[in-house]
Enzyme design. Structure first.
Site, PDB file in Angstrom:
ATOM      1  N   GLU A   1      -9.515  -6.070  12.473  1.00  0.00           N
ATOM      2  CA  GLU A   1      -9.451  -5.651  11.070  1.00  0.00           C
ATOM      3  C   GLU A   1      -8.552  -4.433  10.935  1.00  0.00           C
ATOM      4  OE1 GLU A   1      -9.858  -6.231   8.152  1.00  0.00           O
ATOM      5  OE2 GLU A   1     -11.808  -7.039   7.568  1.00  0.00           O
ATOM      6  N   ASP A   2      -7.998  -4.256   9.743  1.00  0.00           N
ATOM      7  CA  ASP A   2      -7.212  -3.049   9.515  1.00  0.00           C
ATOM      8  C   ASP A   2      -8.115  -1.851   9.252  1.00  0.00           C
ATOM      9  OD1 ASP A   2      -7.963  -4.365   7.179  1.00  0.00           O
ATOM     10  OD2 ASP A   2      -6.277  -3.633   6.006  1.00  0.00           O
TER      11      ASP A   2
ATOM     12  N   ASP B   1     -14.558   0.198   5.704  1.00  0.00           N
ATOM     13  CA  ASP B   1     -14.806   1.117   4.600  1.00  0.00           C
ATOM     14  C   ASP B   1     -16.326   1.144   4.382  1.00  0.00           C
ATOM     15  OD1 ASP B   1     -14.891   2.164   1.919  1.00  0.00           O
ATOM     16  OD2 ASP B   1     -12.823   1.595   1.638  1.00  0.00           O
TER      17      ASP B   1
ATOM     18  N   PHE C   1      -6.850   7.538  -0.564  1.00  0.00           N
ATOM     19  CA  PHE C   1      -6.298   6.193  -0.777  1.00  0.00           C
ATOM     20  C   PHE C   1      -5.088   5.999   0.134  1.00  0.00           C
ATOM     21  CE2 PHE C   1      -6.681   2.883  -4.208  1.00  0.00           C
ATOM     22  CZ  PHE C   1      -6.035   1.909  -3.445  1.00  0.00           C
TER      23      PHE C   1
ATOM     24  N   ARG D   1       2.154  -3.017   1.471  1.00  0.00           N
ATOM     25  CA  ARG D   1       1.748  -3.515   2.797  1.00  0.00           C
ATOM     26  C   ARG D   1       2.885  -3.413   3.801  1.00  0.00           C
ATOM     27  NH1 ARG D   1      -3.226  -6.422   2.370  1.00  0.00           N
ATOM     28  NH2 ARG D   1      -3.518  -7.556   0.422  1.00  0.00           N
TER      29      ARG D   1
HETATM   30  C1  PRP Z   1     -10.059  -4.708   3.152  1.00  0.00           C
HETATM   31  C2  PRP Z   1     -10.023  -4.681   4.675  1.00  0.00           C
HETATM   32  C3  PRP Z   1     -11.373  -5.179   5.056  1.00  0.00           C
HETATM   33  C4  PRP Z   1     -12.258  -4.675   3.930  1.00  0.00           C
HETATM   34  C5  PRP Z   1     -12.981  -3.448   4.379  1.00  0.00           C
HETATM   35  O1  PRP Z   1      -9.758  -5.994   2.745  1.00  0.00           O
HETATM   36  O2  PRP Z   1      -9.009  -5.495   5.183  1.00  0.00           O
HETATM   37  O3  PRP Z   1     -11.416  -6.582   5.116  1.00  0.00           O
HETATM   38  O4  PRP Z   1     -11.408  -4.367   2.827  1.00  0.00           O
HETATM   39  O5  PRP Z   1     -13.807  -2.968   3.374  1.00  0.00           O
HETATM   40  P1  PRP Z   1     -15.385  -2.894   3.518  1.00  0.00           P
HETATM   41  O6  PRP Z   1     -15.705  -2.233   4.817  1.00  0.00           O
HETATM   42  O7  PRP Z   1     -15.786  -2.065   2.314  1.00  0.00           O
HETATM   43  O8  PRP Z   1     -15.951  -4.276   3.434  1.00  0.00           O
HETATM   44  P2  PRP Z   1      -9.356  -6.386   1.262  1.00  0.00           P
HETATM   45  O9  PRP Z   1     -10.540  -7.007   0.571  1.00  0.00           O
HETATM   46  O10 PRP Z   1      -8.706  -5.233   0.581  1.00  0.00           O
HETATM   47  O11 PRP Z   1      -8.314  -7.567   1.508  1.00  0.00           O
HETATM   48  P3  PRP Z   1      -6.924  -7.562   2.306  1.00  0.00           P
HETATM   49  O12 PRP Z   1      -7.238  -7.528   3.781  1.00  0.00           O
HETATM   50  O13 PRP Z   1      -6.287  -8.847   1.902  1.00  0.00           O
HETATM   51  O14 PRP Z   1      -6.143  -6.337   1.876  1.00  0.00           O
END
Ligand code: PRP
Length: 178
Positions: free
Chosen positions: A98-99, A102, A151, A164
Site C-alpha cells: 500500500e502507499d 491513514d 495533505f 500522482r
Molecule cells: C488510499 C490509500 C489506501 C487508503 C488508506 O486509497 O491508497 O488504500 O486510502 O486510507 P485508510 O487507512 O483511511 O483506509 P484511496 O481510497 O485514496 O484510493 P487510491 O489508492 O486509488 O488513491
C-alpha cells in the site's frame, strides 16, 4: 502542477533509498521462499514498481483495487473490492503493498479478507504511515516513513486524481483543497 505544492517532504532520492531498504528487509525475511506481492491500486503503483525492482528474488505480482465509500472524503469504514485477485492465495506467502495507511480501515479490512483465504503467511507493507489518524488498531509489518497529518501528494498519491505522477512527495497548499 508544481505551483500547488507548499513544500517537498521527501525527494525522489530519499524515497528510493528507503524503498531499497524495505526491499532488503523483505528479501532477508523471506530467504528461500517465494512471495506474492499484492499491490493495491491505484496509489501504490509507483511504490510497488520501485519496490519489486529492488528485490533480487523470486516473486509473483498481482493487484487488487479497493475503495472506501461514503458520503464524504472521510472514510466510512466500509471497503468495497472493485477488482479482486484473480488467483487462489491458499498456501502462499502474501504481502499487501500500500502507499499509505491513514485511518487503517482499508488495510484492516483487506488483511481480514485475505486471511480468510488461508495464505501460508500474510504481511503488509506501506510506504507512508499517518499514525495520528488511526480509527482502528492496525500496525503494518513494513513501514517506509511515519508522516505528519498534512495533505501529501505525489509518487502515486493524489488529490482529486491529480498529482500522482510527481516524482516526489509534496505537501499540498491548503488553498488547493479548501
Ligand atoms: C488510499 C490509500 C489506501 C487508503 C488508506 O486509497 O491508497 O488504500 O486510502 O486510507 P485508510 O487507512 O483511511 O483506509 P484511496 O481510497 O485514496 O484510493 P487510491 O489508492 O486509488 O488513491
Amino acid at each position: 502542477m508544481q505551483n500547488d505544492i507548499k513544500q517537498v517532504l521527501y525527494t525522489e532520492e530519499q524515497i528510493l533509498k528507503r524503498v531499497s531498504e524495505l526491499a532488503a528487509d523483505i528479501k532477508n525475511d523471506y530467504e528461500g521462499e517465494s512471495i506474492l506481492m499484492v499491490g493495491i491500486l491505484r496509489g501504490a503503483v509507483m511504490f510497488y514498481a520501485d519496490l519489486v525492482r529492488e528485490m533480487d528474488m523470486q516473486l509473483h505480482m498481482n493487484f487488487m483495487a479497493v475503495s472506501s465509500y461514503g458520503a464524504s472524503s472521510q472514510s466510512s469504514g466500509v471497503v468495497r473490492i472493485q477488482y479482486d485477485l484473480d488467483e487462489d492465495i491458499t498456501g502462499k506467502n502474501v504481502i499487501i503493498i500500500e502507499d499509505i495507511v491513514d485511518s487503517g480501515l482499508t488495510l484492516a479490512y483487506l488483511t481480514k479478507t485475505l486471511k480468510s483465504r488461508n495464505p501460508k503467511s500474510l504481511k503488509t507493507c506501506c510506504l507512508f504511515d499517518k499514525k495520528e489518524r488511526r480509527r482502528v488498531d492496525f500496525k503494518a509489518d513494513y513501514v517506509g516513513f511515519d508522516v505528519p497529518d498534512v495533505f501529501i501528494v505525489g509518487y502515486g498519491l493524489d488529490y482529486a486524481e491529480n498529482y500522482r505522477n510527481l516524482r516526489y512527495i509534496g505537501e499540498l497548499k491548503p488553498e488547493v483543497y479548501e
